[in-house]
Design an enzyme around this catalytic site. Sequence first.
Site, PDB file in Angstrom:
ATOM      1  N   ASP A   1       3.385  -0.502  12.009  1.00 22.50           N
ATOM      2  CA  ASP A   1       2.218  -1.265  11.563  1.00 22.50           C
ATOM      3  C   ASP A   1       2.391  -2.749  11.848  1.00 22.50           C
ATOM      4  O   ASP A   1       1.510  -3.412  12.402  1.00 22.50           O
ATOM      5  CB  ASP A   1       1.966  -1.036  10.071  1.00 22.50           C
ATOM      6  CG  ASP A   1       1.400   0.341   9.780  1.00 22.50           C
ATOM      7  OD1 ASP A   1       0.915   0.989  10.725  1.00 22.50           O
ATOM      8  OD2 ASP A   1       1.448   0.767   8.619  1.00 22.50           O
TER       9      ASP A   1
ATOM     10  N   LYS B   1       0.830  -1.200   0.000  1.00 24.55           N
ATOM     11  CA  LYS B   1       0.000   0.000   0.000  1.00 24.55           C
ATOM     12  C   LYS B   1       0.866   1.251   0.000  1.00 24.55           C
ATOM     13  O   LYS B   1       0.609   2.205  -0.744  1.00 24.55           O
ATOM     14  CB  LYS B   1      -0.914   0.001   1.220  1.00 24.55           C
ATOM     15  CG  LYS B   1      -1.796   1.250   1.305  1.00 24.55           C
ATOM     16  CD  LYS B   1      -2.435   1.411   2.665  1.00 24.55           C
ATOM     17  CE  LYS B   1      -1.458   1.893   3.705  1.00 24.55           C
ATOM     18  NZ  LYS B   1      -2.093   2.305   4.979  1.00 24.55           N
TER      19      LYS B   1
ATOM     20  N   ASN C   1     -10.376   6.520   4.254  1.00 26.85           N
ATOM     21  CA  ASN C   1      -9.558   6.599   5.458  1.00 26.85           C
ATOM     22  C   ASN C   1      -8.095   6.426   5.089  1.00 26.85           C
ATOM     23  O   ASN C   1      -7.305   5.876   5.851  1.00 26.85           O
ATOM     24  CB  ASN C   1      -9.983   5.517   6.462  1.00 26.85           C
ATOM     25  CG  ASN C   1      -9.491   5.811   7.870  1.00 26.85           C
ATOM     26  OD1 ASN C   1      -9.058   6.916   8.174  1.00 26.85           O
ATOM     27  ND2 ASN C   1      -9.544   4.808   8.732  1.00 26.85           N
TER      28      ASN C   1
ATOM     29  N   ASP D   1      -7.813   1.926  -0.279  1.00 24.21           N
ATOM     30  CA  ASP D   1      -6.928   3.091  -0.261  1.00 24.21           C
ATOM     31  C   ASP D   1      -6.423   3.450  -1.647  1.00 24.21           C
ATOM     32  O   ASP D   1      -6.332   4.634  -2.004  1.00 24.21           O
ATOM     33  CB  ASP D   1      -5.745   2.837   0.669  1.00 24.21           C
ATOM     34  CG  ASP D   1      -6.120   3.050   2.128  1.00 24.21           C
ATOM     35  OD1 ASP D   1      -7.322   3.090   2.435  1.00 24.21           O
ATOM     36  OD2 ASP D   1      -5.204   3.178   2.966  1.00 24.21           O
TER      37      ASP D   1
ATOM     38  N   HIS E   1      -8.257  -2.368   9.455  1.00 27.56           N
ATOM     39  CA  HIS E   1      -7.873  -3.582   8.740  1.00 27.56           C
ATOM     40  C   HIS E   1      -6.832  -4.391   9.488  1.00 27.56           C
ATOM     41  O   HIS E   1      -6.882  -5.633   9.492  1.00 27.56           O
ATOM     42  CB  HIS E   1      -7.358  -3.214   7.350  1.00 27.56           C
ATOM     43  CG  HIS E   1      -6.240  -2.211   7.343  1.00 27.56           C
ATOM     44  ND1 HIS E   1      -5.090  -2.370   6.625  1.00 27.56           N
ATOM     45  CD2 HIS E   1      -6.079  -1.012   7.990  1.00 27.56           C
ATOM     46  CE1 HIS E   1      -4.291  -1.339   6.808  1.00 27.56           C
ATOM     47  NE2 HIS E   1      -4.875  -0.496   7.640  1.00 27.56           N
ATOM     48  N   ARG E   2      -5.884  -3.740  10.124  1.00 25.18           N
ATOM     49  CA  ARG E   2      -4.795  -4.471  10.765  1.00 25.18           C
ATOM     50  C   ARG E   2      -5.258  -5.187  12.034  1.00 25.18           C
ATOM     51  O   ARG E   2      -4.738  -6.255  12.374  1.00 25.18           O
ATOM     52  CB  ARG E   2      -3.617  -3.544  11.042  1.00 25.18           C
ATOM     53  CG  ARG E   2      -3.085  -2.906   9.769  1.00 25.18           C
ATOM     54  CD  ARG E   2      -1.619  -2.625   9.801  1.00 25.18           C
ATOM     55  NE  ARG E   2      -1.202  -2.007   8.533  1.00 25.18           N
ATOM     56  CZ  ARG E   2      -0.954  -2.679   7.425  1.00 25.18           C
ATOM     57  NH1 ARG E   2      -1.063  -3.997   7.409  1.00 25.18           N
ATOM     58  NH2 ARG E   2      -0.601  -2.045   6.321  1.00 25.18           N
TER      59      ARG E   2
ATOM     60  N   LYS F   1      -9.287  -2.382   3.001  1.00 20.47           N
ATOM     61  CA  LYS F   1      -8.439  -1.183   2.947  1.00 20.47           C
ATOM     62  C   LYS F   1      -7.098  -1.499   2.314  1.00 20.47           C
ATOM     63  O   LYS F   1      -6.557  -0.692   1.546  1.00 20.47           O
ATOM     64  CB  LYS F   1      -8.254  -0.618   4.357  1.00 20.47           C
ATOM     65  CG  LYS F   1      -7.360   0.615   4.438  1.00 20.47           C
ATOM     66  CD  LYS F   1      -7.301   1.137   5.859  1.00 20.47           C
ATOM     67  CE  LYS F   1      -6.312   2.281   6.002  1.00 20.47           C
ATOM     68  NZ  LYS F   1      -6.668   3.479   5.237  1.00 20.47           N
TER      69      LYS F   1
ATOM     70  N   GLY G   1      -4.706   7.752   4.759  1.00 19.99           N
ATOM     71  CA  GLY G   1      -3.749   8.806   5.093  1.00 19.99           C
ATOM     72  C   GLY G   1      -2.710   8.985   4.007  1.00 19.99           C
ATOM     73  O   GLY G   1      -2.210  10.099   3.784  1.00 19.99           O
TER      74      GLY G   1
ATOM     75  N   GLU H   1      -5.670   4.407  12.078  1.00 21.07           N
ATOM     76  CA  GLU H   1      -7.078   4.209  11.739  1.00 21.07           C
ATOM     77  C   GLU H   1      -7.989   4.239  12.969  1.00 21.07           C
ATOM     78  O   GLU H   1      -9.170   4.590  12.896  1.00 21.07           O
ATOM     79  CB  GLU H   1      -7.255   2.892  10.986  1.00 21.07           C
ATOM     80  CG  GLU H   1      -6.852   2.939   9.527  1.00 21.07           C
ATOM     81  CD  GLU H   1      -5.353   2.866   9.281  1.00 21.07           C
ATOM     82  OE1 GLU H   1      -4.956   2.684   8.136  1.00 21.07           O
ATOM     83  OE2 GLU H   1      -4.563   3.013  10.251  1.00 21.07           O
TER      84      GLU H   1
END
Length: 668
Positions: free
Chosen positions: A332, A28, A97, A55, A404-405, A430, A99, A360
């Site tokens: 992340d 991503k 959402n 995204d 999502h994570r 996402k 960023g 998020e």
Amino acid sequence: MAVVFDIPFLDIPPLAGAAGTVRLPGSKSISNRVLLLAGLCRGTTQVCDALDSDDTRVMLTALRALGCGVEGDSRSLRVTGIDGRLQVRDAKLFLGNAGTAMRPLTAALALLATTQGGRFELAGLPRMHERPIGDLVDALRPLGCSIDYLGSEGYPPLRVSGDGGARLTLDAPIRVRGDVSSQFLTALLLALPLVARDRSITIEVAGELISRPYVEITLNLLARFGIDIDREGGQRFVIPRGSAYRSPGTIHVEGDASSASYFIALGAIGADRSRCIRIEGIGLDAVQGDIRFVDAARAMGADVVGTPGALEVRRGAWPLHAITLDCNAIPDAAMTLAVMALYADGPSRLTNIASWRVKETDRIAAMAAELRKLGTTVVEGPDFIEVQPLTHPRPAAIHTYDDHRIAMCFSLAAFAGVPVRILDPRCVGKTYPDYFEALFAVADAHRSDIPVITVDGPTASGKGTLASALAARLGYHLLDSGSLYRAAALAALQRGIAEADETRLAQLAGSLALQFDCGRIELDGSEVTDLLRRESVGALASKISALPSVRQALHGLQLSFRRVPGLVADGRDMGTVVFPDAQLKVFLTASAAKRAERRHKQLISKGFSVSIAALRADLEARDARDMNRCVAPLKAAEDAQLLDNSDLSIEASVEVALGWWQQRRPFG
């Protein structure tokens, strides 16, 4: 299996092991940076293997709205840029959402609107409007950019505007905070080359720069597009005079390192020494900082071997080793470590993760709350989290906070020996829409732990429709056992095999190549969905289903459909013979008159002509034959729930069955 993106929750049974190969989606972080750079530069850039997710879709939509040309799909996108010259001067952009779209587009459009004239509004989902952007705005306003908040001060949505022709104030260093989000610095690095043609521009970072590896990705990609940033340590960056974006022609996006963390953890937890999880699309030479997750996983005991473009992971130490780790470089991926800590030999402490609170969701608070549901002890602080190993696991319904994570890393909690429910699993769209399909392709469970719902009943009672709807609502595999017999009957009719030739019929049934796919049924690679509904096929299917050798030939095939995460099976003996241990058995009934009416409407809609009276007589004859056959006669299992749907819609029947199912689940 139903598409997980469409279901409200997903129940994962206790998982027991893992092995196989996973192909990662594109990164991503790289995808959205590359797409923006391709949209800003001159000429056309071919972007290969970009991530296809929420995204990246909002980024592509924004680029199209700004006048960029976009053709192709995620495997090969052709993006024609605007060469730093606004083609559209008034637009409202919705950025979800993301960023990685909101921050750099704000910076780029603020600079272009000031110098060329324009008016742009940038908004997103409610959570995006809670994610700070004030530090970026505070860095841009002193340059002469006009930026207005349309909601809360310091947060999106916002408007950037300008009359054009203004001269930006770029002589002094531009200061931006680095201790909240590295995306503010990345946004400036991506945007300022647009206005550096006649001067060099300096950026100074105030405070400690967090998530440095993401800045390294930005610098690496800028170089690919012709911008070589001079840097003095990690706090001062100089964009050279005369900078101009140049397309690299073709650029490939490597697999997402953050997504790799889930499967590295999967291998460390579930792949024994004789098996491995192979992760393709990324190797130890990846440019993404989250590849350092490999080091953390190894410290916990994972056996990780890297090859060009691939990783192979096995369980090394068990239980895993507890760690104390500064996670500034892998913010992340560090979330995955918090779940791995459940399987460690002591408490694990993850530090320097203050950035989790402005992602998020507030990830420190969210991770602590959901880990506690599983039965562990968690200590949280402003920039750390400490997780105790899990000794008495509890089934838990995990709230995902539209993050999502959280959804992906908590799927690994199912290895604790208890089922886990992931609420709103669609949020994985996402960054990794197919995550759960990929997980279930390589994870396995003890057969007795895989949940089964059976839907039995007489012909034309609607059991196939009910079963299909339940499978779709639950994200489970579907077994239409009636289609197995119908497929055997169709194949027999096509080959001219007599209904009395039990030996040849059994051989044929055992070799069927049958596939269910989103309402389509394929036999030997050809769609036969409508052919299977012919009355002649149904009549023969009812007869051969009573033949012991045919039933035996198809029994193993039916059992093979019991796969993670679960199964909904419909037929006439699913609950009594094939899956007697099913957790929920539904016996669906309806009056012969109602069933004849439904079947008549169905056949008429497909162009078949038949009388309701004849259909009713045939159904009653079949009922008698099915109930009186010597092998597996049609009857409700003793523990079945009886559901008469004569006067119920399919939606109402589904809700009744789901209510029964919820009563049997351990999530409250």
